[in-house]
Design an enzyme around this catalytic site. Structure first.
Site, PDB file in Angstrom:
ATOM      1  NE  ARG A  51      -9.245 -11.087  -0.584  1.00  0.00           N
ATOM      2  CZ  ARG A  51      -9.988 -12.117  -0.965  1.00  0.00           C
ATOM      3  NH1 ARG A  51      -9.483 -13.057  -1.744  1.00  0.00           N
ATOM      4  NH2 ARG A  51     -11.250 -12.221  -0.565  1.00  0.00           N
TER       5      ARG A  51
ATOM      6  CB  THR B 212      -9.386  -4.272   2.025  1.00  0.00           C
ATOM      7  OG1 THR B 212      -8.732  -3.109   2.568  1.00  0.00           O
ATOM      8  CG2 THR B 212      -8.716  -5.533   2.552  1.00  0.00           C
TER       9      THR B 212
ATOM     10  CD1 TRP C  71       0.601   2.846   6.387  1.00  0.00           C
ATOM     11  CD2 TRP C  71       2.404   2.204   7.521  1.00  0.00           C
ATOM     12  NE1 TRP C  71       0.638   1.482   6.348  1.00  0.00           N
ATOM     13  CE2 TRP C  71       1.743   1.053   7.034  1.00  0.00           C
ATOM     14  CE3 TRP C  71       3.577   2.041   8.268  1.00  0.00           C
ATOM     15  CZ2 TRP C  71       2.214  -0.232   7.264  1.00  0.00           C
ATOM     16  CZ3 TRP C  71       4.045   0.758   8.509  1.00  0.00           C
ATOM     17  CH2 TRP C  71       3.370  -0.363   8.015  1.00  0.00           C
TER      18      TRP C  71
ATOM     19  CB  SER D 113      11.343   0.856   5.928  1.00  0.00           C
ATOM     20  OG  SER D 113      11.333   0.939   4.523  1.00  0.00           O
TER      21      SER D 113
ATOM     22  CG  HIS E 271       4.937   0.818   4.836  1.00  0.00           C
ATOM     23  ND1 HIS E 271       5.126   2.181   4.813  1.00  0.00           N
ATOM     24  CD2 HIS E 271       3.718   0.625   4.252  1.00  0.00           C
ATOM     25  CE1 HIS E 271       4.082   2.771   4.278  1.00  0.00           C
ATOM     26  NE2 HIS E 271       3.214   1.844   3.921  1.00  0.00           N
TER      27      HIS E 271
ATOM     28  NE  ARG F 111       0.689  -0.007  -3.122  1.00  0.00           N
ATOM     29  CZ  ARG F 111      -0.001   0.477  -2.087  1.00  0.00           C
ATOM     30  NH1 ARG F 111       0.647   0.874  -1.004  1.00  0.00           N
ATOM     31  NH2 ARG F 111      -1.314   0.576  -2.135  1.00  0.00           N
TER      32      ARG F 111
ATOM     33  CB  CYS G  32      -9.340  -1.922   6.842  1.00  0.00           C
ATOM     34  SG  CYS G  32      -9.292  -3.500   5.978  1.00  0.00           S
TER      35      CYS G  32
ATOM     36  CB  CYS H 239      -5.855  -3.381   7.101  1.00  0.00           C
ATOM     37  SG  CYS H 239      -6.521  -3.167   5.434  1.00  0.00           S
TER      38      CYS H 239
END
Length: 421
Positions: A158, A160, A171, A219, A222, A254, A361, A364
């Site tokens: 989720r 963060t 990325w 992609s 992502h 996004r 993170c 993550c």
């Protein structure tokens, strides 16, 4: 609710101009015979409930991972200090005894010999080399003292708060250095540089199908991450309440067609492509799990038996999908060139899996490592057809194809990320 229903739910609360974004995600997908509507219908009717039940079981909810590997590519600027970036590892008492013991591990061909330490070490190295040769991603050493079990249900993917230049660097390194792209071609909406969409898509369309598929998988991965961050967003944070839910504004930024200059629908289509690849892998790996010698061992016999039945039902359902991706279109043609391209493909994806150790993170990093390993396992399956077809039914024979528990858990949880839990 799954991911596709989530997309509908998000856009159902928006004005008509916003809803156009999701409406664009229809029809046939590039480089395959499938269409969006067939995927939606099959997923919604057949897979979601079975998969969620499976992922909540002890075998699949506990993932062993090393979150303390150093970044191999650049100097680490330190880990995120936000409380939602933290991962709570399991205590020894929280992990089922069957997972902690060695008895759940898939046995190799056993030969009883009296050997010296040097010979024993050499045999271990040979086995390790055999495993590594087929892998598309780097694996954590499960026997490392730094590897810990994590309960995935208690550490969900989720939002963060991890963002900004450090997140962009991750990325940017993946897209700019590991997607077969020359530096002269700039990808659209790169936050670090100005770019031209026309030049990028001329380059992408001119690639061979293998490299084009590689970009679309990255992609899609992502996009999956961004959808889940938007769907599980911290909406309220006070001394008496922490409320998580759908952040429509974040999702628009996004994926909306206008706000992303047409990129949002392309990202979502790539997510469907990722789904197809992992669905195909599940269908092809069925013989491996059907063997009588294979068990989802946790030390709880009745639950283990029920979970194997559930797993096989899910895989048979995946096999029944009518419009699977045809992986034989990849790495075809001249055998020498195809082998070289496959090695490049494999090495590049391994590099991406190593980049996950640079994520600041921890939450993550956990889900990034799991999802790249899951996709890497799916690719390993797709290109091991002959080995899977010749698998022995008896555990006394050395298998030509192998998956360890870490690969199995990551494969199914990664597929679960293409859905919304």
């Amino acid at each position: 609710m799954n991911l596709f229903l989530l997309l509908l739910a998000l856009f159902s609360v928006l004005p008509g101009s916003w809803a156009r974004c999701f409406c664009k995600v229809t029809g046939s997908l590039d480089d395959c015979a499938c269409d969006v509507e067939t995927i939606d219908n099959f997923n919604n009717r057949n897979l979601f409930t079975k998969l969620q039940k499976l992922l909540s079981s002890d075998y699949f909810r506990f993932y062993k991972v090393n979150l303390n590997n150093p970044c191999p590519f650049w100097t680490d600027s330190g880990h995120c200090g936000l409380r939602d970036c933290a991962v709570k590892p399991c205590t020894a008492n929280e992990v089922p005894e069957g997972l902690k013991s060695n008895s759940h591990k898939v046995k190799k061909n056993v030969i009883v010999l009296i050997v010296c330490d040097e010979t024993r070490q050499a045999l271990l190295e040979w086995n390790r080399h055999d495993d590594e040769a087929d892998r598309f991603c780097m694996h954590d050493d499960e026997d490392s003292p730094h590897a810990q079990y994590v309960d995935l249900l208690l550490n969900p993917e989720r939002y963060t708060g991890y963002k900004g230049p450090e997140a962009w660097q991750i990325w940017n390194s993946i897209y700019e250095e590991n997607c077969f792209k020359p530096y002269t071609v700039q990808r659209p909406l790169n936050p670090l540089v100005s770019s031209s969409r026309k030049g990028f898509y001329r380059w992408l369309e001119g690639l061979c199908v293998e490299k084009r598929a590689f970009y679309r998988l990255v992609s899609g991965l992502h996009a999956s991450i961004n959808v889940h961050l938007s769907a599980r967003y911290l909406l309220a944070d006070s001394w008496f309440e922490r409320k998580w839910g759908h952040n429509v504004t974040e999702f628009q930024l996004r994926f909306d067609e206008e706000l992303t200059k047409g990129e949002g629908p392309k990202r979502l289509r790539n997510l469907y492509f990722l789904y197809l690849i992992e669905l195909r892998a599940l269908a092809k790996v069925l013989p491996f799990f059907e063997r009588p010698s294979f068990n989802l061992y946790t030390g709880q016999p009745e639950q283990d038996r029920e979970n194997k039945e559930l797993l096989l039902g899910l895989l048979h359902m995946a096999k029944s999908f009518p419009l699977h991706f045809d992986e034989t279109t990849l790495f075809a043609g001249d055998k020498k060139e195809a082998a070289k391209l496959k090695d490049d493909f494999k090495l590049t994806f391994k590099n991406i899996s190593r980049i996950m150790d640079c994520v600041g993170c921890f939450k993550c990093r956990l889900w990034g490592k799991l999802q790249t390993q899951g996709l890497g396992t799916a690719l390993k399956i797709l290109f091991s057809e002959k080995q899977i077809e010749t698998l022995p039914q008896s555990s006394s024979s050395k298998p030509s194809f192998q998956l360890n528990r870490q690969e199995i858990v990551s494969l199914f949880n990664a597929f679960g990320r293409t859905l919304f839990q």
